[in-house]
Design a protein around this motif. Structure first.
Motif, PDB file in Angstrom:
ATOM      1  N   PRO A 172       0.808  -1.233   0.000  1.00 52.51           N
ATOM      2  CA  PRO A 172       0.000   0.000   0.000  1.00 52.51           C
ATOM      3  C   PRO A 172       0.835   1.274   0.000  1.00 52.51           C
ATOM      4  CG  PRO A 172      -0.104  -1.108   2.134  1.00 52.51           C
ATOM      5  CD  PRO A 172       0.539  -2.066   1.183  1.00 52.51           C
ATOM      6  N   TYR A 173       2.018   1.236   0.638  1.00 55.13           N
ATOM      7  CA  TYR A 173       2.871   2.411   0.631  1.00 55.13           C
ATOM      8  C   TYR A 173       3.372   2.716  -0.785  1.00 55.13           C
ATOM      9  CZ  TYR A 173       2.993   2.131   5.749  1.00 55.13           C
ATOM     10  OH  TYR A 173       2.644   2.090   7.073  1.00 55.13           O
ATOM     11  N   ASP A 174       3.702   1.657  -1.536  1.00 60.41           N
ATOM     12  CA  ASP A 174       4.144   1.844  -2.917  1.00 60.41           C
ATOM     13  C   ASP A 174       3.006   2.365  -3.782  1.00 60.41           C
ATOM     14  OD1 ASP A 174       6.643   0.950  -2.220  1.00 60.41           O
ATOM     15  OD2 ASP A 174       6.317  -1.113  -2.919  1.00 60.41           O
ATOM     16  N   VAL A 175       1.793   1.854  -3.558  1.00 58.02           N
ATOM     17  CA  VAL A 175       0.646   2.277  -4.362  1.00 58.02           C
ATOM     18  C   VAL A 175       0.408   3.775  -4.208  1.00 58.02           C
ATOM     19  CG1 VAL A 175      -1.856   2.067  -4.663  1.00 58.02           C
ATOM     20  CG2 VAL A 175      -0.474   0.024  -4.303  1.00 58.02           C
ATOM     21  N   LEU A 176       0.496   4.277  -2.967  1.00 60.50           N
ATOM     22  CA  LEU A 176       0.245   5.692  -2.709  1.00 60.50           C
ATOM     23  C   LEU A 176       1.481   6.554  -2.905  1.00 60.50           C
ATOM     24  CD1 LEU A 176      -2.035   5.400   0.450  1.00 60.50           C
ATOM     25  CD2 LEU A 176      -2.739   6.040  -1.844  1.00 60.50           C
ATOM     26  N   GLY A 177       2.649   5.897  -3.110  1.00 56.87           N
ATOM     27  CA  GLY A 177       3.880   6.649  -3.335  1.00 56.87           C
ATOM     28  C   GLY A 177       4.355   7.408  -2.117  1.00 56.87           C
ATOM     29  N   ILE A 178       4.221   6.812  -0.929  1.00 59.14           N
ATOM     30  CA  ILE A 178       4.599   7.484   0.309  1.00 59.14           C
ATOM     31  C   ILE A 178       5.543   6.600   1.118  1.00 59.14           C
ATOM     32  CG2 ILE A 178       2.500   8.867   0.506  1.00 59.14           C
ATOM     33  CD1 ILE A 178       1.363   6.759   2.350  1.00 59.14           C
ATOM     34  N   ALA A 179       6.245   7.212   2.057  1.00 57.78           N
ATOM     35  CA  ALA A 179       7.140   6.473   2.932  1.00 57.78           C
ATOM     36  C   ALA A 179       6.363   5.850   4.085  1.00 57.78           C
ATOM     37  CB  ALA A 179       8.221   7.408   3.480  1.00 57.78           C
ATOM     38  N   LEU A 186      -4.010  11.121  -6.289  1.00 59.01           N
ATOM     39  CA  LEU A 186      -4.002  10.012  -7.238  1.00 59.01           C
ATOM     40  C   LEU A 186      -5.415   9.579  -7.620  1.00 59.01           C
ATOM     41  CD1 LEU A 186      -1.078   7.938  -5.696  1.00 59.01           C
ATOM     42  CD2 LEU A 186      -1.034   9.284  -7.796  1.00 59.01           C
ATOM     43  N   ALA A 187      -6.366   9.691  -6.675  1.00 65.26           N
ATOM     44  CA  ALA A 187      -7.749   9.306  -6.985  1.00 65.26           C
ATOM     45  C   ALA A 187      -8.322  10.215  -8.072  1.00 65.26           C
ATOM     46  CB  ALA A 187      -8.605   9.368  -5.724  1.00 65.26           C
ATOM     47  N   LYS A 188      -7.969  11.492  -8.032  1.00 63.30           N
ATOM     48  CA  LYS A 188      -8.432  12.399  -9.083  1.00 63.30           C
ATOM     49  C   LYS A 188      -7.829  12.021 -10.429  1.00 63.30           C
ATOM     50  CE  LYS A 188      -9.169  16.428  -6.106  1.00 63.30           C
ATOM     51  NZ  LYS A 188      -8.718  17.812  -5.792  1.00 63.30           N
ATOM     52  N   LYS A 189      -6.561  11.591 -10.397  1.00 60.96           N
ATOM     53  CA  LYS A 189      -5.866  11.243 -11.648  1.00 60.96           C
ATOM     54  C   LYS A 189      -6.441   9.993 -12.296  1.00 60.96           C
ATOM     55  CE  LYS A 189      -1.258  10.046 -13.407  1.00 60.96           C
ATOM     56  NZ  LYS A 189       0.170   9.872 -13.041  1.00 60.96           N
ATOM     57  N   TYR A 190      -6.786   8.986 -11.475  1.00 54.74           N
ATOM     58  CA  TYR A 190      -7.194   7.695 -12.026  1.00 54.74           C
ATOM     59  C   TYR A 190      -8.694   7.429 -11.931  1.00 54.74           C
ATOM     60  CZ  TYR A 190      -2.217   6.546 -12.135  1.00 54.74           C
ATOM     61  OH  TYR A 190      -0.875   6.543 -12.397  1.00 54.74           O
ATOM     62  N   HIS A 191      -9.492   8.402 -11.499  1.00 58.92           N
ATOM     63  CA  HIS A 191     -10.930   8.159 -11.338  1.00 58.92           C
ATOM     64  C   HIS A 191     -11.555   7.727 -12.670  1.00 58.92           C
ATOM     65  CE1 HIS A 191     -15.147   8.686 -10.340  1.00 58.92           C
ATOM     66  NE2 HIS A 191     -14.788   8.755  -9.066  1.00 58.92           N
ATOM     67  N   PRO A 192     -12.416   6.699 -12.656  1.00 56.16           N
ATOM     68  CA  PRO A 192     -13.035   6.182 -13.891  1.00 56.16           C
ATOM     69  C   PRO A 192     -13.782   7.238 -14.687  1.00 56.16           C
ATOM     70  CG  PRO A 192     -13.392   4.656 -12.081  1.00 56.16           C
ATOM     71  CD  PRO A 192     -12.770   5.875 -11.489  1.00 56.16           C
ATOM     72  N   ASP A 193     -14.364   8.225 -14.004  1.00 50.39           N
ATOM     73  CA  ASP A 193     -15.090   9.274 -14.726  1.00 50.39           C
ATOM     74  C   ASP A 193     -14.166  10.094 -15.619  1.00 50.39           C
ATOM     75  OD1 ASP A 193     -17.378   8.453 -13.541  1.00 50.39           O
ATOM     76  OD2 ASP A 193     -17.533  10.107 -12.118  1.00 50.39           O
ATOM     77  N   LEU A 194     -12.882  10.185 -15.231  1.00 47.48           N
ATOM     78  CA  LEU A 194     -11.922  10.946 -16.021  1.00 47.48           C
ATOM     79  C   LEU A 194     -11.136  10.062 -16.986  1.00 47.48           C
ATOM     80  CD1 LEU A 194     -10.509  13.251 -13.196  1.00 47.48           C
ATOM     81  CD2 LEU A 194     -12.357  13.715 -14.798  1.00 47.48           C
ATOM     82  N   ASN A 195     -11.310   8.742 -16.868  1.00 51.68           N
ATOM     83  CA  ASN A 195     -10.591   7.805 -17.728  1.00 51.68           C
ATOM     84  C   ASN A 195     -11.539   6.732 -18.253  1.00 51.68           C
ATOM     85  OD1 ASN A 195      -7.514   8.542 -17.073  1.00 51.68           O
ATOM     86  ND2 ASN A 195      -8.655   8.556 -15.153  1.00 51.68           N
ATOM     87  N   GLU A 236      -8.550   2.006 -14.221  1.00 50.32           N
ATOM     88  CA  GLU A 236      -9.543   1.400 -13.343  1.00 50.32           C
ATOM     89  C   GLU A 236      -8.880   0.506 -12.294  1.00 50.32           C
ATOM     90  OE1 GLU A 236     -13.252  -1.765 -13.678  1.00 50.32           O
ATOM     91  OE2 GLU A 236     -12.812  -0.435 -15.381  1.00 50.32           O
ATOM     92  N   GLU A 237      -7.888  -0.291 -12.738  1.00 51.01           N
ATOM     93  CA  GLU A 237      -7.193  -1.163 -11.798  1.00 51.01           C
ATOM     94  C   GLU A 237      -6.395  -0.339 -10.781  1.00 51.01           C
ATOM     95  OE1 GLU A 237      -7.416  -4.416 -11.402  1.00 51.01           O
ATOM     96  OE2 GLU A 237      -8.947  -4.423 -12.963  1.00 51.01           O
ATOM     97  N   GLU A 238      -5.786   0.755 -11.273  1.00 53.81           N
ATOM     98  CA  GLU A 238      -5.013   1.606 -10.378  1.00 53.81           C
ATOM     99  C   GLU A 238      -5.926   2.262  -9.340  1.00 53.81           C
ATOM    100  OE1 GLU A 238      -1.321   2.817  -9.095  1.00 53.81           O
ATOM    101  OE2 GLU A 238      -1.804   1.495 -10.781  1.00 53.81           O
ATOM    102  N   PHE A 239      -7.137   2.657  -9.762  1.00 51.83           N
ATOM    103  CA  PHE A 239      -8.097   3.275  -8.854  1.00 51.83           C
ATOM    104  C   PHE A 239      -8.529   2.276  -7.777  1.00 51.83           C
ATOM    105  CE2 PHE A 239     -12.413   4.845  -7.773  1.00 51.83           C
ATOM    106  CZ  PHE A 239     -12.066   6.112  -7.340  1.00 51.83           C
ATOM    107  N   LYS A 240      -8.738   1.021  -8.173  1.00 56.10           N
ATOM    108  CA  LYS A 240      -9.099  -0.010  -7.195  1.00 56.10           C
ATOM    109  C   LYS A 240      -7.959  -0.226  -6.200  1.00 56.10           C
ATOM    110  CE  LYS A 240     -12.245  -2.587 -10.240  1.00 56.10           C
ATOM    111  NZ  LYS A 240     -12.472  -3.874 -10.957  1.00 56.10           N
ATOM    112  N   ALA A 241      -6.722  -0.257  -6.722  1.00 54.91           N
ATOM    113  CA  ALA A 241      -5.567  -0.449  -5.843  1.00 54.91           C
ATOM    114  C   ALA A 241      -5.431   0.719  -4.863  1.00 54.91           C
ATOM    115  CB  ALA A 241      -4.288  -0.592  -6.671  1.00 54.91           C
TER     116      ALA A 241
END
Length: 298
Positions: free
Chosen positions: A6-13, A28-37, A44-49
């Motif tokens: 989960p830390y890698d998914v969110l890109g945080i330490a 990241l949710a804004k970037k990968y949200h299904p409504d925008l993609n 979609e998979e990234e948003f679920k992760a």
């Protein structure tokens, strides 16, 4: 498919604060949200992760258990260290060392471990487990945040969810919809949907707690002589009387026309600040002003 860290998914330490987690998820949710993609399976998979990672790390108890290695990235229980037989077991698949098991029979060991770990020596069996919570973001208009409304969001699987916006909701507040998250297992309840609300700015109103403020233009005649004007409010236009001799900056109050009542909280007020506008003087007004000598000066 394995679940990512989960830390890698969110890109945080791993030392990230809860505020860092919240900011990373929102970005990241804004970037990968299904409504925008639309139609983008990878997004979609990234948003679920992202939702799964946020669900685990935003819960302080789950995060601590994950950091200690008690649960995995999917939130599932891990077997105790050494489970499976003496630090990983022995060849032959028996689970016990050859040669008499140090004087204990298999039945003795089974009873011993069964009492300690609820029967783990015979095979750990997961019990009922509540479904995972799911996190979403929702933008609402200023007027909807003041009056209350129902908004609809689109879920990653394409389904929709109606969200009731209570009057007075504030920017950044999170709504919890019980039972609208991931499915529970073995009869356990489903998880919840966590809706983080962003309130959009409004060109007319600003908010101070339960009260609202607006600036309203008024013509010179009405400001000088007084009279009725029409005032827009969040619940519709109302008639208000301007006292004679009102200057720019005069504040008038409309009771109950602010944030609408909700729960035990009463409705707020709307404060209207007058802004006197002269406009282009007509010949009659110009002639009057040229020949007028004020009795007093401001």
């Amino acid at each position: 498919m394995s679940v990512r860290d989960p830390y890698d998914v969110l890109g945080i330490a791993k030392t990230a604060s809860q505020d860092d987690i919240r900011k990373a998820y929102r970005k990241l949710a804004k970037k990968y949200h299904p409504d925008l993609n639309p139609g983008d399976k990878k997004a979609e998979e990234e948003f679920k992760a992202l939702n799964q990672a946020n669900d685990l790390l935003s819960d302080a108890d789950k995060r601590a258990r994950f950091d200690r290695g008690e649960i995995d990235a999917a939130g599932q229980e891990r077997a105790p260290p050494g489970y499976g037989g003496y630090g990983g077991g022995f060849e032959g698949g028996g689970g016990f060392p050859p040669g008499g098991m140090g004087g204990f029979t298999e039945e003795d060991l089974s009873g011993l471990f069964g009492g300690m770990f609820g029967g783990a020596a015979r095979g750990r069996r997961a019990g009922p487990r509540k479904g995972a919570d799911a996190s979403y973001s929702l933008k609402v208009s200023f007027l909807d945040s003041v009056n209350g409304a129902t908004s609809r969001i689109t879920l990653p699987d394409g389904n929709t969810l109606d969200v009731r916006i209570p009057p007075g909701i504030e920017n950044g507040q999170t709504l919890r919809l019980r039972g609208k998250g991931g499915p529970g297992s073995q009869g356990a309840p489903d998880g919840d949907a966590l809706i983080t609300v962003t309130v959009l700015a409004d060109p007319t109103y600003t908010r101070e707690g339960a009260d609202l403020r607006e600036i309203l233009p008024v013509d010179l005649k009405t400001a000088a002589l007084g009279g009725p004007i029409m005032v827009p409010t969040p619940t519709g236009t109302v008639r208000m009387n301007v006292p004679a001799g009102s200057d720019s900056g005069t504040v008038l109050r409309l009771r109950g026309k602010g944030v609408q009542a909700h729960g035990s909280k009463p409705a707020g007020n709307l404060y209207v600040t007058l802004e006197v506008r002269i406009g282009k003087p007509d010949p009659a007004l110009r002639e009057f002003l040229e020949n007028w000598t004020p009795a007093t000066t401001p």
